[in-house]
Design a protein around this motif. Structure first.
Motif, PDB file in Angstrom:
ATOM      1  N   ALA A  20      69.029  22.530  14.165  1.00  0.00           N
ATOM      2  CA  ALA A  20      68.029  22.581  13.099  1.00  0.00           C
ATOM      3  C   ALA A  20      68.056  23.919  12.374  1.00  0.00           C
ATOM      4  O   ALA A  20      67.811  23.984  11.159  1.00  0.00           O
ATOM      5  N   VAL A  21      68.359  24.996  13.098  1.00  0.00           N
ATOM      6  CA  VAL A  21      68.484  26.316  12.456  1.00  0.00           C
ATOM      7  C   VAL A  21      69.608  26.280  11.423  1.00  0.00           C
ATOM      8  O   VAL A  21      69.481  26.851  10.327  1.00  0.00           O
ATOM      9  N   ARG A  22      70.706  25.600  11.734  1.00  0.00           N
ATOM     10  CA  ARG A  22      71.821  25.512  10.783  1.00  0.00           C
ATOM     11  C   ARG A  22      71.418  24.734   9.528  1.00  0.00           C
ATOM     12  O   ARG A  22      71.832  25.064   8.419  1.00  0.00           O
ATOM     13  N   VAL A  23      70.599  23.695   9.701  1.00  0.00           N
ATOM     14  CA  VAL A  23      70.091  22.972   8.529  1.00  0.00           C
ATOM     15  C   VAL A  23      69.129  23.853   7.735  1.00  0.00           C
ATOM     16  O   VAL A  23      69.140  23.863   6.500  1.00  0.00           O
ATOM     17  N   MET A  24      68.295  24.619   8.446  1.00  0.00           N
ATOM     18  CA  MET A  24      67.401  25.543   7.756  1.00  0.00           C
ATOM     19  C   MET A  24      68.195  26.567   6.949  1.00  0.00           C
ATOM     20  O   MET A  24      67.784  26.965   5.857  1.00  0.00           O
ATOM     21  N   ASN A  25      69.345  26.996   7.465  1.00  0.00           N
ATOM     22  CA  ASN A  25      70.161  27.954   6.724  1.00  0.00           C
ATOM     23  C   ASN A  25      70.677  27.364   5.413  1.00  0.00           C
ATOM     24  O   ASN A  25      70.849  28.087   4.420  1.00  0.00           O
ATOM     25  N   ILE A  26      70.922  26.049   5.395  1.00  0.00           N
ATOM     26  CA  ILE A  26      71.277  25.380   4.136  1.00  0.00           C
ATOM     27  C   ILE A  26      70.098  25.446   3.172  1.00  0.00           C
ATOM     28  O   ILE A  26      70.254  25.728   1.974  1.00  0.00           O
ATOM     29  N   VAL A  27      68.895  25.197   3.693  1.00  0.00           N
ATOM     30  CA  VAL A  27      67.687  25.261   2.868  1.00  0.00           C
ATOM     31  C   VAL A  27      67.499  26.653   2.282  1.00  0.00           C
ATOM     32  O   VAL A  27      67.237  26.811   1.081  1.00  0.00           O
ATOM     33  N   PHE A  28      67.630  27.676   3.118  1.00  0.00           N
ATOM     34  CA  PHE A  28      67.425  29.043   2.641  1.00  0.00           C
ATOM     35  C   PHE A  28      68.467  29.412   1.586  1.00  0.00           C
ATOM     36  O   PHE A  28      68.152  30.068   0.585  1.00  0.00           O
ATOM     37  N   ALA A  29      69.703  28.976   1.793  1.00  0.00           N
ATOM     38  CA  ALA A  29      70.746  29.238   0.803  1.00  0.00           C
ATOM     39  C   ALA A  29      70.472  28.482  -0.493  1.00  0.00           C
ATOM     40  O   ALA A  29      70.695  29.011  -1.598  1.00  0.00           O
ATOM     41  N   ALA A  30      69.973  27.250  -0.382  1.00  0.00           N
ATOM     42  CA  ALA A  30      69.647  26.467  -1.578  1.00  0.00           C
ATOM     43  C   ALA A  30      68.532  27.131  -2.379  1.00  0.00           C
ATOM     44  O   ALA A  30      68.599  27.214  -3.621  1.00  0.00           O
ATOM     45  N   LYS A  31      67.518  27.599  -1.692  1.00  0.00           N
ATOM     46  CA  LYS A  31      66.421  28.267  -2.387  1.00  0.00           C
ATOM     47  C   LYS A  31      66.900  29.558  -3.049  1.00  0.00           C
ATOM     48  O   LYS A  31      66.491  29.886  -4.174  1.00  0.00           O
ATOM     49  N   ALA A  32      67.775  30.294  -2.372  1.00  0.00           N
ATOM     50  CA  ALA A  32      68.333  31.510  -2.955  1.00  0.00           C
ATOM     51  C   ALA A  32      69.177  31.181  -4.187  1.00  0.00           C
ATOM     52  O   ALA A  32      69.129  31.881  -5.203  1.00  0.00           O
ATOM     53  N   SER A  33      69.936  30.090  -4.113  1.00  0.00           N
ATOM     54  CA  SER A  33      70.754  29.669  -5.243  1.00  0.00           C
ATOM     55  C   SER A  33      69.891  29.264  -6.439  1.00  0.00           C
ATOM     56  O   SER A  33      70.221  29.582  -7.588  1.00  0.00           O
ATOM     57  N   ALA A  34      68.788  28.563  -6.170  1.00  0.00           N
ATOM     58  CA  ALA A  34      67.894  28.152  -7.262  1.00  0.00           C
ATOM     59  C   ALA A  34      67.318  29.372  -7.978  1.00  0.00           C
ATOM     60  O   ALA A  34      67.083  29.340  -9.195  1.00  0.00           O
ATOM     61  N   ARG A  35      67.088  30.451  -7.212  1.00  0.00           N
ATOM     62  CA  ARG A  35      66.571  31.680  -7.822  1.00  0.00           C
ATOM     63  C   ARG A  35      67.661  32.446  -8.577  1.00  0.00           C
ATOM     64  O   ARG A  35      67.425  32.966  -9.672  1.00  0.00           O
ATOM     65  N   SER A  36      68.847  32.508  -7.998  1.00  0.00           N
ATOM     66  CA  SER A  36      69.905  33.342  -8.573  1.00  0.00           C
ATOM     67  C   SER A  36      70.757  32.631  -9.603  1.00  0.00           C
ATOM     68  O   SER A  36      71.387  33.276 -10.451  1.00  0.00           O
ATOM     69  N   GLY A  37      70.818  31.312  -9.521  1.00  0.00           N
ATOM     70  CA  GLY A  37      71.704  30.561 -10.394  1.00  0.00           C
ATOM     71  C   GLY A  37      73.154  30.630  -9.965  1.00  0.00           C
ATOM     72  O   GLY A  37      74.055  30.267 -10.727  1.00  0.00           O
ATOM     73  N   CYS A  38      73.397  31.085  -8.729  1.00  0.00           N
ATOM     74  CA  CYS A  38      74.760  31.274  -8.229  1.00  0.00           C
ATOM     75  C   CYS A  38      74.997  30.431  -6.973  1.00  0.00           C
ATOM     76  O   CYS A  38      74.052  30.014  -6.312  1.00  0.00           O
ATOM     77  N   ILE A  39      76.264  30.221  -6.660  1.00  0.00           N
ATOM     78  CA  ILE A  39      76.617  29.595  -5.387  1.00  0.00           C
ATOM     79  C   ILE A  39      76.301  30.576  -4.268  1.00  0.00           C
ATOM     80  O   ILE A  39      76.581  31.770  -4.370  1.00  0.00           O
ATOM     81  N   GLU A  40      75.680  30.078  -3.189  1.00  0.00           N
ATOM     82  CA  GLU A  40      75.300  30.937  -2.066  1.00  0.00           C
ATOM     83  C   GLU A  40      76.010  30.479  -0.795  1.00  0.00           C
ATOM     84  O   GLU A  40      76.136  29.278  -0.535  1.00  0.00           O
ATOM     85  N   ARG A  41      76.479  31.425  -0.004  1.00  0.00           N
ATOM     86  CA  ARG A  41      77.063  31.118   1.288  1.00  0.00           C
ATOM     87  C   ARG A  41      75.964  30.732   2.275  1.00  0.00           C
ATOM     88  O   ARG A  41      74.833  31.203   2.194  1.00  0.00           O
ATOM     89  N   VAL A  42      76.311  29.864   3.214  1.00  0.00           N
ATOM     90  CA  VAL A  42      75.372  29.425   4.238  1.00  0.00           C
ATOM     91  C   VAL A  42      75.668  30.192   5.532  1.00  0.00           C
ATOM     92  O   VAL A  42      76.821  30.213   5.989  1.00  0.00           O
ATOM     93  N   GLU A  43      74.637  30.788   6.115  1.00  0.00           N
ATOM     94  CA  GLU A  43      74.805  31.556   7.339  1.00  0.00           C
ATOM     95  C   GLU A  43      75.011  30.633   8.536  1.00  0.00           C
ATOM     96  O   GLU A  43      74.531  29.506   8.571  1.00  0.00           O
ATOM     97  N   GLY A  44      75.721  31.148   9.536  1.00  0.00           N
ATOM     98  CA  GLY A  44      75.806  30.479  10.836  1.00  0.00           C
ATOM     99  C   GLY A  44      76.660  29.238  10.863  1.00  0.00           C
ATOM    100  O   GLY A  44      76.449  28.369  11.720  1.00  0.00           O
TER     101      GLY A  44
END
Length: 337
Positions: free
Chosen positions: A310-334
């Motif tokens: 579930a932490v790995r899925v959360m990392n996708i969420v956090f990267a998606a939210k960061a991407s929505a803010r930045s307008g850029c592709i974001e790497r997913v942790e872990g």
């Protein structure tokens, strides 16, 4: 532990009440509820279910397992409190709404060697389960891309409640369709493997009164080479859910509303249809999910979706939210290699 298992459910809303009922149906005779609202606590509890006003008192009762069914922003903190006491954990999705605290929770779970399951009832739905089975059988060959989607109208989710007062509409309580509709992100990862990077466009597009995104589109690159497009929204006036998975040898479709999985075999130029069970009760997937958790607790086995996944899925969420803010592709942790 057998029939002597003591189960504590934290949160007396609709999902908490469902879990209490299902625990009883599965033969758990020692159940209790933590619910600070006295009226709600009284409405859910009966002669066979104890009621506690706070988590500390509930944990002092000595449960073998805890089911966290509170608003999203409380999940990680409450789960950590139970984990420190060595109690097995069922945590409703999403695991958390923030990164803070997840590493500590994971370390405590590992230290205590706890059995954990994060709510993933859609994996127990006959549609996604059939899709996963077909993929594991390799019927479409190497997967190239997938489309996974869900959408419905938030005010219709809980007609008895003003949606503006629900956690779904509040950023501070872990709302927004990216977190609320995390099942689809989990399913995309379940089908296609880990996500390496994500691009996300998300925002508040409708006239619904909220401070969170109500439409989101994620484009994910998976470590096995496939791409997935995930659409999530709070605004469709019909309930839509399903997926399309395209491989080199065919395509798999799942349509929730039709209760059907379809597989096109390009080599045979033929369709195979799998209809869901007749008169299927949606509560069955929650029953199956809880039964799976109880069996894993009894036998000390890893669940289908522990906190570590579930932490790995959360990392996708956090990267998606960061991407929505930045307008850029974001790497997913872990991401696992």
């Amino acid at each position: 532990m057998g029939d002597t298992i003591k189960a504590l459910v934290v949160g007396g809303g609709s999902i908490g009440a469902r879990h209490l009922s299902n625990l009883s149906r599965l033969g758990i005779n020692y159940s209790a509820l933590v619910e600070p609202d006295p009226q709600r606590r009284e409405s859910v509890c009966d002669d066979s279910i104890l009621g506690f006003a706070d988590l500390k008192t509930g944990l002092e009762w000595g449960p073998d397992l805890v089911v966290i069914a509170t608003p999203s922003h409380l999940h990680a903190e409450q789960a950590l409190e139970a984990a420190r006491r060595g109690i097995h954990l069922f945590i409703e999705k999403p695991l958390s709404h923030l990164e803070d605290g997840l590493a500590e929770l994971s370390r405590e779970i590992d230290r205590q060697r706890l059995i954990t399951l994060v709510g993933c009832n859609m994996r127990f739905h006959p549609g996604p389960a059939r899709v996963k089975k077909l993929l594991d059988q390799g019927v479409v060959g190497r997967v190239l891309f997938a489309r996974v989607h869900t959408g419905s109208y938030l005010p219709d989710w809980r007609p008895w409640q003003d949606y503006r007062k629900s956690y779904s509409a509040s950023s501070s309580m872990g709302g927004g369709c990216i977190l609320d509709c995390i099942h689809e992100i989990d399913l995309a990862r379940w089908y296609l493997g880990d996500v390496e990077s994500v691009f996300c466009s998300a925002g508040h597009l409708s006239s619904l009164e909220m401070d969170v995104e109500d439409v989101a589109t994620l484009i994910c690159k998976h470590s096995r080479g496939a791409t997935s497009e995930i659409h999530l929204d709070y605004v469709q006036r019909t309930y839509e859910r399903g997926c399309q998975i395209v491989g080199e040898k065919g395509t798999i479709f799942w349509d929730y509303s039709q209760g059907e999985v379809r597989w096109f075999d390009a080599l045979e130029d033929s369709w195979t249809r799998f209809m869901g069970p007749k008169s299927w009760d949606p509560n069955q997937m929650y029953l199956d999910e809880m039964e799976h958790f109880l069996e894993c607790v009894r036998h000390g086995r890893r669940t289908i979706f522990p906190v570590s996944d579930a932490v790995r899925v959360m990392n996708i969420v956090f990267a998606a939210k960061a991407s929505a803010r930045s307008g850029c592709i974001e790497r997913v942790e872990g991401v696992q290699s």
